[in-house]
Design an enzyme around this catalytic site. Structure first.
Site, PDB file in Angstrom:
ATOM      1  N   LYS A 139     -16.437   7.866 -22.687  1.00 23.45           N
ATOM      2  CA  LYS A 139     -15.254   7.418 -21.622  1.00 23.45           C
ATOM      3  C   LYS A 139     -15.718   5.983 -20.653  1.00 23.45           C
ATOM      4  O   LYS A 139     -15.278   4.813 -21.433  1.00 23.45           O
ATOM      5  CB  LYS A 139     -14.621   8.390 -20.927  1.00 23.45           C
ATOM      6  N   ASP A 157      -8.774   8.801 -21.006  1.00 21.66           N
ATOM      7  CA  ASP A 157      -8.922   9.576 -19.296  1.00 21.66           C
ATOM      8  C   ASP A 157      -7.981  10.768 -19.594  1.00 21.66           C
ATOM      9  O   ASP A 157      -7.337  11.291 -20.025  1.00 21.66           O
ATOM     10  CB  ASP A 157      -9.066   8.895 -18.339  1.00 21.66           C
TER      11      ASP A 157
END
Length: 229
Positions: A139, A157
């Site tokens: 991420k 997220d």
């Protein structure tokens, strides 16, 4: 002698990529684009290196909280060399208001050293290289590639994960599953800003406990079954 007819095992159906049609997906992103033509991340930074540090620090922390800590920090340490010279103890003191600050301070110093030793103090522009840095996962790498280098990556997220599943846009049981689906589903003209739009939508509209469906710009195509009237 008769033989029993051959039976074939039923084929497993491929998981459906989206509950939305292609036309609905186009309308979904067109609406988000119309609402926010040029979305921006909410972390403060001055260059790719400080962006990388800010994203590492943002794990399990709010962007506002990270910005309060990094404002003074980046004034004195905006390169890997300056951060290493500052030292772990002073970094730890600077970010002590952020969760997991002890581990994060170690990671910031370690990744800075690694950038100096292996990448000429430059932030690499490849996901696999970024993921070798301490404290950097997929991420984080995707955020840096997207914001710093303009690559059409999708950083999943908790907000983006919720929006993708709740709306039916790209349902998946893991962040990677959602990311993989979105890479296939998001029309190319929207790919660069897709993760920003979805994150901001989840942060401010499609919130966890009580989504603000009455003001949602994608309400007409969203498949969430519990939308209030």
């Amino acid at each position: 002698m008769t033989t029993a007819p051959k039976t074939t095992a039923p084929r497993k159906r491929a998981p459906r990529q989206s509950a939305l049609t292609a036309a609905e997906i186009e309308r979904f992103f067109a609406a988000l684009q119309a609402e926010t033509p040029e979305p921006k991340g909410e972390l403060d930074y001055v260059n790719p290196y400080t962006l990388l540090v800010a994203v590492v620090l943002s794990a399990q922390a709010t962007d506002k909280g990270v910005n309060r800590a990094t404002g003074p920090l980046f004034k004195v340490a905006d390169t890997p060399e300056k951060m290493v010279a500052l030292g772990e103890e002073k970094v730890r003191e600077a970010i002590k208001t952020i969760g997991l600050f002890n581990t994060k301070a170690k990671n910031v110093i370690a990744l800075s050293r690694q950038l100096i030793d292996h990448y000429g103090s430059e932030v690499p522009q490849r996901r696999d290289a970024l993921e070798t840095l301490p404290g950097v996962g997929r991420k984080t790498a995707n955020v840096v590639l997207n914001i710093a280098f303009g690559q059409p990556t999708i950083a999943v997220d908790t907000h983006l994960f919720r929006v993708s599943n709740r709306s039916g846009l790209a349902p998946g049981k893991t962040p990677l599953a959602v990311e993989t689906k979105l890479e296939k589903l998001v029309p190319l003209p929207y790919r660069l800003h897709a993760h920003h739009w979805l994150i901001l939508h989840g942060r401010y509209v499609c919130i966890a406990r009580k989504p603000r469906c009455p003001v949602c710009v994608v309400r007409d195509v969203c498949k969430y079954p519990d939308k209030p009237l």
